[in-house]
Design a protein around this motif. Structure first.
Motif, PDB file in Angstrom:
ATOM      1  N   VAL A 212     -11.877  34.399  26.308  1.00 41.18           N
ATOM      2  CA  VAL A 212     -12.924  33.408  26.057  1.00 41.18           C
ATOM      3  C   VAL A 212     -12.300  32.024  26.144  1.00 41.18           C
ATOM      4  N   GLU A 213     -12.820  31.204  27.033  1.00 38.84           N
ATOM      5  CA  GLU A 213     -12.205  29.892  27.237  1.00 38.84           C
ATOM      6  C   GLU A 213     -12.623  28.888  26.170  1.00 38.84           C
ATOM      7  N   ASP A 214     -11.844  27.804  26.087  1.00 36.12           N
ATOM      8  CA  ASP A 214     -12.100  26.642  25.242  1.00 36.12           C
ATOM      9  C   ASP A 214     -12.167  27.006  23.759  1.00 36.12           C
ATOM     10  N   TYR A 215     -11.103  27.645  23.306  1.00 37.83           N
ATOM     11  CA  TYR A 215     -10.980  28.033  21.906  1.00 37.83           C
ATOM     12  C   TYR A 215     -11.143  26.830  20.986  1.00 37.83           C
ATOM     13  N   ASP A 216     -12.014  26.982  19.987  1.00 36.27           N
ATOM     14  CA  ASP A 216     -12.196  25.931  18.989  1.00 36.27           C
ATOM     15  C   ASP A 216     -12.537  26.589  17.658  1.00 36.27           C
ATOM     16  N   LEU A 217     -12.861  25.782  16.661  1.00 38.08           N
ATOM     17  CA  LEU A 217     -13.122  26.333  15.332  1.00 38.08           C
ATOM     18  C   LEU A 217     -14.364  27.202  15.311  1.00 38.08           C
ATOM     19  N   ASN A 218     -15.317  26.935  16.186  1.00 37.22           N
ATOM     20  CA  ASN A 218     -16.530  27.749  16.249  1.00 37.22           C
ATOM     21  C   ASN A 218     -16.203  29.158  16.749  1.00 37.22           C
TER      22      ASN A 218
ATOM     23  N   ARG B  31     -14.244  31.026  14.020  1.00 37.82           N
ATOM     24  CA  ARG B  31     -15.070  31.577  12.934  1.00 37.82           C
ATOM     25  C   ARG B  31     -15.726  32.881  13.354  1.00 37.82           C
ATOM     26  N   HIS B  32     -16.295  32.908  14.553  1.00 38.16           N
ATOM     27  CA  HIS B  32     -16.959  34.130  15.003  1.00 38.16           C
ATOM     28  C   HIS B  32     -15.974  35.299  15.087  1.00 38.16           C
ATOM     29  N   LEU B  33     -14.773  35.036  15.578  1.00 41.43           N
ATOM     30  CA  LEU B  33     -13.812  36.123  15.756  1.00 41.43           C
ATOM     31  C   LEU B  33     -13.276  36.623  14.421  1.00 41.43           C
TER      32      LEU B  33
ATOM     33  N   SER C 278     -14.911  27.638   3.927  1.00 37.04           N
ATOM     34  CA  SER C 278     -15.054  27.226   5.324  1.00 37.04           C
ATOM     35  C   SER C 278     -14.980  28.411   6.276  1.00 37.04           C
ATOM     36  N   TRP C 279     -14.371  29.509   5.836  1.00 36.63           N
ATOM     37  CA  TRP C 279     -14.079  30.616   6.742  1.00 36.63           C
ATOM     38  C   TRP C 279     -14.787  31.921   6.387  1.00 36.63           C
ATOM     39  N   LEU C 280     -15.345  31.996   5.218  1.00 39.31           N
ATOM     40  CA  LEU C 280     -16.041  33.207   4.800  1.00 39.31           C
ATOM     41  C   LEU C 280     -17.438  33.226   5.394  1.00 39.31           C
ATOM     42  N   ALA C 281     -17.789  34.335   6.053  1.00 37.79           N
ATOM     43  CA  ALA C 281     -19.128  34.459   6.633  1.00 37.79           C
ATOM     44  C   ALA C 281     -20.176  34.384   5.525  1.00 37.79           C
ATOM     45  N   PRO C 282     -21.270  33.649   5.748  1.00 34.50           N
ATOM     46  CA  PRO C 282     -22.308  33.570   4.721  1.00 34.50           C
ATOM     47  C   PRO C 282     -22.812  34.954   4.293  1.00 34.50           C
ATOM     48  N   GLU C 283     -22.847  35.895   5.236  1.00 36.43           N
ATOM     49  CA  GLU C 283     -23.288  37.247   4.882  1.00 36.43           C
ATOM     50  C   GLU C 283     -22.319  37.919   3.909  1.00 36.43           C
ATOM     51  N   MET C 284     -21.018  37.677   4.109  1.00 36.81           N
ATOM     52  CA  MET C 284     -20.042  38.229   3.173  1.00 36.81           C
ATOM     53  C   MET C 284     -20.128  37.511   1.833  1.00 36.81           C
ATOM     54  N   ALA C 285     -20.340  36.201   1.862  1.00 37.16           N
ATOM     55  CA  ALA C 285     -20.476  35.459   0.613  1.00 37.16           C
ATOM     56  C   ALA C 285     -21.667  35.974  -0.192  1.00 37.16           C
ATOM     57  N   ALA C 286     -22.773  36.272   0.507  1.00 32.35           N
ATOM     58  CA  ALA C 286     -23.944  36.810  -0.187  1.00 32.35           C
ATOM     59  C   ALA C 286     -23.634  38.170  -0.805  1.00 32.35           C
ATOM     60  N   LEU C 287     -22.853  38.975  -0.108  1.00 26.40           N
ATOM     61  CA  LEU C 287     -22.432  40.272  -0.645  1.00 26.40           C
ATOM     62  C   LEU C 287     -21.580  40.078  -1.896  1.00 26.40           C
ATOM     63  N   TYR C 288     -20.640  39.126  -1.848  1.00 26.55           N
ATOM     64  CA  TYR C 288     -19.802  38.865  -3.011  1.00 26.55           C
ATOM     65  C   TYR C 288     -20.645  38.338  -4.175  1.00 26.55           C
ATOM     66  N   ASP C 289     -21.679  37.562  -3.860  1.00 27.21           N
ATOM     67  CA  ASP C 289     -22.558  37.053  -4.916  1.00 27.21           C
ATOM     68  C   ASP C 289     -23.204  38.198  -5.695  1.00 27.21           C
ATOM     69  N   ARG C 290     -23.456  39.291  -5.011  1.00 24.66           N
ATOM     70  CA  ARG C 290     -24.135  40.412  -5.674  1.00 24.66           C
ATOM     71  C   ARG C 290     -23.199  41.231  -6.557  1.00 24.66           C
ATOM     72  N   TYR C 291     -21.914  41.251  -6.247  1.00 25.33           N
ATOM     73  CA  TYR C 291     -21.018  42.180  -6.940  1.00 25.33           C
ATOM     74  C   TYR C 291     -19.866  41.512  -7.701  1.00 25.33           C
ATOM     75  N   LEU C 292     -19.531  40.283  -7.366  1.00 25.41           N
ATOM     76  CA  LEU C 292     -18.437  39.607  -8.045  1.00 25.41           C
ATOM     77  C   LEU C 292     -18.975  38.787  -9.216  1.00 25.41           C
ATOM     78  N   PRO C 293     -18.118  38.351 -10.131  1.00 23.80           N
ATOM     79  CA  PRO C 293     -18.577  37.487 -11.222  1.00 23.80           C
ATOM     80  C   PRO C 293     -19.274  36.246 -10.672  1.00 23.80           C
TER      81      PRO C 293
END
Length: 848
Positions: free
Chosen positions: A571-577, A580-582, A414-429
């Motif tokens: 940044v006002e109105d802190y939420d899950l979106n 995630r960005h931060l 839920s919290w891992l950036a898709p770009e980081m997940a793609a990086l892990y896909d390339r180098y992790l088991p």
């Protein structure tokens, strides 16, 4: 034109992509980016406008976009892939739980929480407690754990935050349109929507039940906004954490008692009941009432309920725990204790806690007394909780108070950036997602080229900055700022500057403004032309917390000063979106709680899995997570008696770490522009934090330490018409009555010196009165002691050496220290029974 009426016309989803509706109502899509892409591709701008809510998007998207999707080969290929993945997930041949615990398939865990933070499209959460509850459910789904969630569907949710031109927080409540959220009515066996009721003073309150599908887990939320309730009562349950004590107790009656009744109406019979914080603790009273209605005596009913109940406490300060005056309890439960067959005093003693300002009925005390297993949410918090609630176990050393610790984690996907997940896909088991908690999985992080990890982070940082710029632009438009100020939002934040993130609830103990302790020193840090720094703040203060709102105002006003303009952003109105960005895009995650007030905190864990570095006081989870190479710690581990002095010391330590370690390392670049030392710490943060602080590890610990032992205990006490529960209750009454007869004396060395490996004899003479030796345990308790506290305690059962007659017995044991040092020891007698959840449960002890 004179209007006769209005009609809503919704687009028709073509049959070829007809399962988009089905997918929208299974929150599995929250942690599967390809599933989200199916909706985003239909209309990217609308997807943002509806807060990533696929149900609402499918009501508002233009028909031609759906027709395009149904004919586009690339879209259809993605659609078929996602639906295939969903089907495989929902109907697996086996799950982790079914493989690891094949004999426990019939268990059911009921998980109660006042809030569930699943997604920004469902704003019924306020902070970490709700986000943890959401991650708990997602991970139970992933592992195949038989769990159902129970909570509230607040019609107005938590407030939307508006920051006015002066920086003061305004709270705006917006009613949730249930037709636009991924919820369906919960139905009974006859296909009717379930409606339950509870009794409040002078009236009955009704609630319907909504069903949310969270992957393989069902979440049931209560909603009191129904026609059967008076307008004032519909408003009573409309908002999360709003109102006075009267509103709070009403909500907690509905959550605890109403939640049990909702599960019964659904035909569900949990074997384990988990109270996530004390808000739902009234559920134990309802379950006792149910058993009494079945003919089980009160004392035996309490034993049975306790055996099947788990409690997690999250609050490290007594004042933060819900407690109600006895007059309020009389009004709300005066009708209830007669149904339990007990008097007022016995009832109130279930939750009685003597505060400095007088006795009250504490929800936490009720939960602690009526649960068989209890835990805090970090190792430090467990120790704080044991100290805080030691008085509930008189005579028990603080180190042995039966409140354990299971450190919080996060749902990584839920919290891992898709770009980081793609990086892990390339180098992790290839199976790294299924082996998150295995440290071996994460050793491969070290093989990722520095340049590749750094450039992935830089891309995420640019995305975060674009997102923040847009939020600030809209904020300035609403404030009526000049067009030049609005346009300037597009230039906010320097992508090359060290960017610090601070985002969380604005409770005062979190000290959001600690970094402003010395403004001159901060100016120098932020405005260094060669090594600039910028800070992004976000977070909400409780609507009734004016001190917290003043912290927000202070930050806003400083951000408008010339020296800090563009260097400090709120940044006002802190939420899950926003979260995630931060946690995916800043460089440094700042955390400044006043130790030991942070129970756990998980935002830093979310940052670390994305390669962000933490800089934090050693509070919450960070004492377990920090290893010297994966971020920074500042401040001391001891707590100063003067809060002002502690704040000053911590602020100075923070400045020193930033000036001498953090900033120099960030700006130390090679010829390729890569900060090699910084990237080494990024890798170490990912490698060390991810396997330990994820909810897969957390849920497995809950299973092993809490859920499975509790289920076994529940079966033992409830079998054969609650025979063992009745026997245990009778034994407890007997022991309590006879305990004044018990005494013990002991003999052993005084101020004795010995060599490691040697042992000394300790003897005790115990007078048990009418109790028998098999009803007690006599223990030699010892451990290394420093500064009037035990570093650890060991309890060794003493052997009965001789019966002396007339209820007196001699016991014997050897004291054999396992390390060198200064030891202290004692001898105690406690009641013991095979059916107790822990050996301290009777809360009786006699020391020599």
């Amino acid at each position: 034109m004179k209007l006769l009426g209005r009609i809503s016309v919704f687009p028709a989803v073509p049959e070829r992509i007809g399962r988009l509706n089905e997918l929208a109502y299974n929150l599995w899509w929250i942690w599967h980016p390809k599933a989200q892409a199916l909706y985003r591709l239909l209309d990217p701008e609308l997807w943002e406008q509806v807060d990533h809510n696929p149900v609402k998007l499918l009501r508002e998207v233009m028909q031609d976009r759906l027709n395009w999707a149904a004919a586009d080969p690339d879209y259809l290929a993605l659609y078929d892939k996602v639906m295939g993945d969903l089907d495989a997930y929902m109907h697996p041949s086996s799950t982790w739980f079914s493989q690891q615990h094949p004999d426990s398939q019939d268990e059911l865990i009921a998980y109660f929480s006042a809030e569930f933070g699943l997604h920004e499209a469902l704003p019924i959460y306020s902070g970490g407690l709700g986000v943890l509850s959401g991650d708990h459910c997602k991970t139970a789904s992933d592992l195949g754990i038989p769990l159902v969630g129970v909570g509230f569907l607040y019609p107005q949710g938590y407030f939307r935050q508006l920051i006015d031109a002066s920086g003061w927080q305004q709270a705006r409540y917006e009613k949730i349109n249930f037709s636009e959220v991924p919820a369906r009515p919960a139905l009974d066996a006859n296909g009717q929507q379930i409606m339950i009721s509870v009794e409040l003073p002078g009236r009955t309150i009704y609630a319907r039940v909504w069903h949310f599908q969270v992957g393989r887990v069902s979440l049931y939320l209560l909603d009191t906004d129904v026609a059967q309730n008076a307008p004032a009562d519909r408003e009573l349950f409309a908002r999360l954490y709003a109102g006075d004590k009267e509103m709070r107790i009403s909500q907690e009656v509905m959550l605890g008692i109403g939640g049990v009744r909702a599960l019964r109406a659904l035909g569900l019979h949990p074997t384990v009941w988990h109270m996530n914080e004390g808000h739902s603790a009234f559920l134990v009273l309802e379950r006792v009432r149910e058993l009494i209605a079945q003919g089980v005596p009160f004392a035996a009913a309490c034993e049975a309920v306790k055996a099947s109940t788990v409690f997690t406490t999250h609050t490290p300060v007594p004042a933060g725990h819900d407690a109600f005056g006895f007059d309020l309890m009389d009004r709300y439960f005066g009708h209830f204790w007669p149904q339990l067959g007990i008097d007022r005093e016995t009832f109130l003693n279930l939750g009685r806690y003597d505060y400095p300002w007088g006795p009250q009925f504490s929800m936490t005390v009720l939960a602690l007394r009526m649960s068989g297993r209890r835990n805090g949410v970090s190792q430090l918090h467990g120790a704080v909780s044991r100290r805080m609630w030691q008085s509930l176990w008189p005579g028990t050393p603080v180190e042995e108070v039966p409140i354990g610790a299971i450190t919080n984690g996060i749902h990584v996907e839920s919290w891992l950036a898709p770009e980081m997940a793609a990086l892990y896909d390339r180098y992790l088991p290839p199976d790294w997602r299924d082996r998150l908690e295995d440290p071996e999985t994460w050793k491969a992080i070290l093989e990722i080229p520095d340049e590749e990890l750094w450039m992935t982070h830089v891309r995420l940082k640019h995305e975060m900055i674009d997102f923040i710029r847009d939020r600030v632009r809209r904020q300035r438009l609403r404030h009526g700022s000049s067009m030049s100020q609005v346009a300037a939002a597009a230039e906010l934040l320097d992508p090359n500057a060290l960017t610090i993130g601070f985002a969380r609830r604005f409770a005062t103990y979190k000290r959001a403004t600690l970094i402003f302790w010395d403004l001159d020193r901060l100016r120098g840090l932020l405005n260094n032309p060669n090594r600039p720094v910028q800070i992004i703040f976000a977070g909400k203060a409780h609507p009734a917390d004016d001190p917290g709102k003043k912290l927000i105002q202070q930050i806003h006003q400083l951000s408008q000063q010339a020296d800090f303009l563009g260097r400090i952003i709120f940044v006002e109105d802190y939420d899950l979106n926003i979260a995630r960005h931060l946690v995916q895009g800043v460089d440094l995650w700042l955390n400044t709680p006043r130790r030991p007030n942070e129970a756990s905190g998980t935002s830093g864990q979310k940052a670390a899995i994305n390669g962000l570095l933490n800089c934090s006081t050693l509070d919450g989870w960070w004492p377990e997570g920090y290893n010297g190479a994966n971020g920074w710690a500042f401040g001391e581990t001891r707590e100063l008696s003067d809060p002002q002095a502690q704040d000053e010391a911590d602020a100075l330590a923070l400045y020193a770490v930033l000036e001498h370690e953090v900033i120099p390392l960030f700006y130390e670049r090679d010829e390729a522009g890569v900060p090699r030392g910084w990237v080494r710490r990024m890798k170490e943060a990912i490698r060390s934090v991810t396997p330990r602080f994820n909810t897969r590890r957390m849920l497995r610990e809950y299973l092993q330490e809490m859920y499975l032992p509790t289920a076994a205990h529940e079966h033992a006490l409830s079998d054969d018409g609650f025979a063992l529960a009745k026997a245990l209750a009778a034994w407890r009454e007997r022991v309590t009555t006879l305990w004044p007869q018990v005494s013990v004396t002991a003999q052993g060395p005084q101020d004795y010196a010995m060599t490691l490996g040697e042992a000394v004899e300790v003897t005790a003479e115990v007078d048990l009165g009418e109790l028998s030796p098999d009803e007690v345990v006599v223990e030699l308790v010892y451990g290394p002691r420093r500064d009037d506290t035990f570093e650890e305690l060991k309890a060794v059962p003493m052997s009965m050496e001789e019966a002396l007659g007339e209820g007196r017995y001699r016991y014997w044991a050897l004291l054999r220290p396992h390390t060198s040092g200064n030891y202290a020891y004692g001898v105690r007698v406690m009641p013991t029974h095979q059916a107790l959840p822990d050996k301290f449960d009777v809360r009786l002890v006699r020391w020599a």
